[in-house]
Design a protein around this motif. Structure first.
Motif, PDB file in Angstrom:
ATOM      1  N   GLN A 274     118.467  42.257  -5.931  1.00  0.00           N
ATOM      2  CA  GLN A 274     119.843  42.186  -6.386  1.00  0.00           C
ATOM      3  C   GLN A 274     119.897  42.632  -7.847  1.00  0.00           C
ATOM      4  OE1 GLN A 274     120.853  38.075  -5.751  1.00  0.00           O
ATOM      5  NE2 GLN A 274     120.658  38.220  -3.542  1.00  0.00           N
ATOM      6  N   PRO A 275     119.932  43.946  -8.097  1.00  0.00           N
ATOM      7  CA  PRO A 275     120.002  44.417  -9.485  1.00  0.00           C
ATOM      8  C   PRO A 275     121.263  43.902 -10.173  1.00  0.00           C
ATOM      9  CG  PRO A 275     119.448  46.210  -7.979  1.00  0.00           C
ATOM     10  CD  PRO A 275     119.879  45.048  -7.135  1.00  0.00           C
ATOM     11  N   VAL A 276     121.217  43.867 -11.491  1.00  0.00           N
ATOM     12  CA  VAL A 276     122.357  43.378 -12.262  1.00  0.00           C
ATOM     13  C   VAL A 276     123.544  44.331 -12.129  1.00  0.00           C
ATOM     14  CG1 VAL A 276     120.879  42.199 -13.918  1.00  0.00           C
ATOM     15  CG2 VAL A 276     121.559  44.571 -14.349  1.00  0.00           C
ATOM     16  N   THR A 277     124.728  43.824 -12.383  1.00  0.00           N
ATOM     17  CA  THR A 277     125.930  44.663 -12.395  1.00  0.00           C
ATOM     18  C   THR A 277     125.886  45.635 -13.568  1.00  0.00           C
ATOM     19  OG1 THR A 277     127.214  42.894 -11.372  1.00  0.00           O
ATOM     20  CG2 THR A 277     128.449  44.625 -12.505  1.00  0.00           C
ATOM     21  N   ALA A 278     125.429  45.131 -14.714  1.00  0.00           N
ATOM     22  CA  ALA A 278     125.262  45.966 -15.903  1.00  0.00           C
ATOM     23  C   ALA A 278     124.192  45.334 -16.772  1.00  0.00           C
ATOM     24  CB  ALA A 278     126.576  46.116 -16.673  1.00  0.00           C
ATOM     25  N   ARG A 279     123.536  46.148 -17.591  1.00  0.00           N
ATOM     26  CA  ARG A 279     122.468  45.675 -18.478  1.00  0.00           C
ATOM     27  C   ARG A 279     122.834  46.019 -19.924  1.00  0.00           C
ATOM     28  NH1 ARG A 279     118.168  42.578 -17.136  1.00  0.00           N
ATOM     29  NH2 ARG A 279     117.763  43.905 -15.320  1.00  0.00           N
ATOM     30  N   ASP A 294     126.837  47.537 -25.591  1.00  0.00           N
ATOM     31  CA  ASP A 294     126.467  48.821 -24.987  1.00  0.00           C
ATOM     32  C   ASP A 294     125.809  48.523 -23.651  1.00  0.00           C
ATOM     33  OD1 ASP A 294     127.269  50.696 -27.027  1.00  0.00           O
ATOM     34  OD2 ASP A 294     125.691  49.819 -28.266  1.00  0.00           O
ATOM     35  N   LEU A 295     126.356  49.097 -22.575  1.00  0.00           N
ATOM     36  CA  LEU A 295     125.955  48.741 -21.225  1.00  0.00           C
ATOM     37  C   LEU A 295     125.531  49.951 -20.412  1.00  0.00           C
ATOM     38  CD1 LEU A 295     128.993  46.423 -20.368  1.00  0.00           C
ATOM     39  CD2 LEU A 295     126.738  45.676 -21.179  1.00  0.00           C
ATOM     40  N   CYS A 296     124.525  49.734 -19.555  1.00  0.00           N
ATOM     41  CA  CYS A 296     124.237  50.643 -18.457  1.00  0.00           C
ATOM     42  C   CYS A 296     124.786  49.963 -17.215  1.00  0.00           C
ATOM     43  CB  CYS A 296     122.737  50.887 -18.322  1.00  0.00           C
ATOM     44  SG  CYS A 296     122.303  52.032 -16.980  1.00  0.00           S
ATOM     45  N   THR A 297     125.610  50.676 -16.444  1.00  0.00           N
ATOM     46  CA  THR A 297     126.376  50.037 -15.387  1.00  0.00           C
ATOM     47  C   THR A 297     125.967  50.502 -13.994  1.00  0.00           C
ATOM     48  OG1 THR A 297     128.109  51.726 -15.419  1.00  0.00           O
ATOM     49  CG2 THR A 297     128.338  49.883 -16.957  1.00  0.00           C
ATOM     50  N   ARG A 298     126.418  49.747 -13.013  1.00  0.00           N
ATOM     51  CA  ARG A 298     126.076  50.044 -11.620  1.00  0.00           C
ATOM     52  C   ARG A 298     126.701  51.336 -11.121  1.00  0.00           C
ATOM     53  NH1 ARG A 298     126.386  44.987  -7.716  1.00  0.00           N
ATOM     54  NH2 ARG A 298     124.643  44.367  -9.070  1.00  0.00           N
ATOM     55  N   ASP A 299     127.764  51.799 -11.808  1.00  0.00           N
ATOM     56  CA  ASP A 299     128.379  53.065 -11.399  1.00  0.00           C
ATOM     57  C   ASP A 299     127.701  54.250 -12.078  1.00  0.00           C
ATOM     58  OD1 ASP A 299     129.285  52.737 -13.950  1.00  0.00           O
ATOM     59  OD2 ASP A 299     131.412  52.755 -13.462  1.00  0.00           O
ATOM     60  N   GLU A 300     126.453  54.031 -12.517  1.00  0.00           N
ATOM     61  CA  GLU A 300     125.585  55.102 -13.016  1.00  0.00           C
ATOM     62  C   GLU A 300     126.096  55.708 -14.320  1.00  0.00           C
ATOM     63  OE1 GLU A 300     125.125  57.873  -9.806  1.00  0.00           O
ATOM     64  OE2 GLU A 300     125.136  56.240  -8.336  1.00  0.00           O
ATOM     65  N   ALA A 301     126.689  54.866 -15.161  1.00  0.00           N
ATOM     66  CA  ALA A 301     127.239  55.365 -16.408  1.00  0.00           C
ATOM     67  C   ALA A 301     126.891  54.428 -17.557  1.00  0.00           C
ATOM     68  CB  ALA A 301     128.752  55.506 -16.300  1.00  0.00           C
ATOM     69  N   LEU A 302     126.961  54.964 -18.778  1.00  0.00           N
ATOM     70  CA  LEU A 302     126.841  54.181 -19.992  1.00  0.00           C
ATOM     71  C   LEU A 302     128.236  53.944 -20.547  1.00  0.00           C
ATOM     72  CD1 LEU A 302     123.951  56.194 -21.696  1.00  0.00           C
ATOM     73  CD2 LEU A 302     123.726  54.077 -20.383  1.00  0.00           C
ATOM     74  N   ARG A 303     128.506  52.735 -21.019  1.00  0.00           N
ATOM     75  CA  ARG A 303     129.823  52.499 -21.593  1.00  0.00           C
ATOM     76  C   ARG A 303     129.747  51.399 -22.652  1.00  0.00           C
ATOM     77  NH1 ARG A 303     132.738  48.029 -19.679  1.00  0.00           N
ATOM     78  NH2 ARG A 303     131.843  46.993 -17.837  1.00  0.00           N
ATOM     79  N   ARG A 304     130.700  51.417 -23.551  1.00  0.00           N
ATOM     80  CA  ARG A 304     130.843  50.391 -24.575  1.00  0.00           C
ATOM     81  C   ARG A 304     131.912  49.397 -24.117  1.00  0.00           C
ATOM     82  NH1 ARG A 304     130.673  50.216 -30.220  1.00  0.00           N
ATOM     83  NH2 ARG A 304     128.525  50.930 -30.025  1.00  0.00           N
ATOM     84  N   ALA A 305     131.579  48.121 -24.066  1.00  0.00           N
ATOM     85  CA  ALA A 305     132.539  47.075 -23.716  1.00  0.00           C
ATOM     86  C   ALA A 305     132.875  46.282 -24.968  1.00  0.00           C
ATOM     87  CB  ALA A 305     131.963  46.151 -22.642  1.00  0.00           C
ATOM     88  N   THR A 306     134.150  46.050 -25.172  1.00  0.00           N
ATOM     89  CA  THR A 306     134.612  45.229 -26.297  1.00  0.00           C
ATOM     90  C   THR A 306     135.154  43.927 -25.740  1.00  0.00           C
ATOM     91  OG1 THR A 306     135.189  47.198 -27.586  1.00  0.00           O
ATOM     92  CG2 THR A 306     136.152  45.106 -28.278  1.00  0.00           C
TER      93      THR A 306
END
Length: 334
Positions: A274-279, A294-306
């Protein structure tokens, strides 16, 4: 020493007891040469650890950091597969056994049967001594076997194979052969390398080969698709806090009571996880009223969450989140 499970404290105490008579000047010279090799890019066809002095210096210099890096990666594996535990473990290029110490302490109530393979007999000899002094049953029962870590290496089937800080010592073709051999032998493979651009590149190579061999990524990635980092622009790595004993500070010439070990890793399995949703892939930035992740996400993308105060409990969780953790935390709604 009475201990049932390995810990950083037990490891430091065991090292101090064994290496108490190590001449500081001799240790410092050996450490300088080992650092040059550790940071270098030139593969070798001979053992890096040549004699007991080298091995003793290496153990003081690298074992605590390697232990913490591998333990952190194993924590991620346990989170992804909470109902799985290895019965057998092979530590490839294990040297003095830092990864084996981490494995022996990762699953409470379990004592995996460990085989440590290395081509440097002095490293194996010191590893045996440390295991015996530890008083830890799983380590004392481990088999320490000399083997050339190369293209012709044969591995018996094992639940878990660890390859920590080994690939940087090998040529590209040998690295590929070793990862393929580990993938064929194991139910789970953990590869750890220094948290440098070159170390990350070796991890990506290993990750690709593990996936091609039919394994799926359990950690740190939330998915088994291509890494979303554009080659040459960044690298994925994590950090583990290492408490430094007086012996460690003396050998490394440092004054702080701790250091942060930067490492890159991948763990892939042949069983469901069960991999994480985001790391969280960078140290969180805590600012007034907000946290930047700064996240690596399950939808195969990098994104910044505030995450701001208006997020309530999620904001409070974000203030406590650490580099390498999953996001959102278990039980929180992202």
């Amino acid at each position: 020493m009475n201990a049932t499970l390995p810990s950083a404290e037990v490891l430091r105490a065991t090292l101090a007891g064994l290496l108490d008579g190590l001449p500081p000047k001799q240790a410092a010279q050996a450490v300088e040469r080992l650092i040059a090799n550790y940071r270098g890019t030139t593969p070798t066809d001979a053992p890096v650890l040549r004699d007991r002095s080298d091995v003793a210096a290496y153990a003081a210099y690298r074992m605590p950091a390697t232990f913490e890096a591998v333990r952190s990666a194993l924590d991620a594996l346990r989170e992804a597969a909470p109902d799985w535990a290895p019965v057998t473990h092979t530590d490839v290029g294990g040297g003095t056994g830092a990864a084996s110490w981490a494995v022996a302490g990762a699953w409470a109530g379990e004592e995996p049967r460990t085989t440590v393979l290395d081509w440097a007999e002095p490293a194996l000899a010191l590893g045996r001594e440390l295991a015996e002094l530890s008083g830890i049953p799983a380590l004392r029962a481990a088999e320490w076997r000399r083997a050339r870590i190369g293209a012709g290496l044969e591995l018996a089937p094992a639940d878990l194979v660890t390859v920590s800080y080994v690939l940087n010592e090998l040529t590209a073709d040998v690295r590929a052969a070793l990862v393929d051999t580990a993938a064929a032998a194991a139910q789970a493979v953990l590869v750890v390398e220094p948290g440098t651009p070159d170390g990350y590149a070796r991890i990506i190579e290993a990750r690709d080969r593990l996936i091609a061999a039919g394994l799926t990524v359990a950690a740190p990635c939330p998915h088994s698709a291509a890494c979303p980092i554009e080659p040459g622009t960044d690298w994925c790595h994590f950090s583990a806090r290492v408490s430094r004993s007086s012996l460690h500070r003396r050998v490394k010439g440092g004054s702080l009571p701790y250091e942060d070990e930067k490492f890159s890793y991948v763990v892939a399995t042949r069983f469901g996880t069960q991999p994480v949703t985001a790391r969280v892939t960078r140290k969180p930035q805590i600012r007034k009223g907000q946290v930047l992740l700064d996240l690596c996400t399950r939808d195969e993308a990098l994104r910044r969450a505030t995450v701001t105060k208006r997020h309530g409990e999620l904001y409070r969780a974000a203030r406590d989140i650490a580099w390498g953790d999953e996001w959102p935390p278990p039980g929180e709604d992202g």
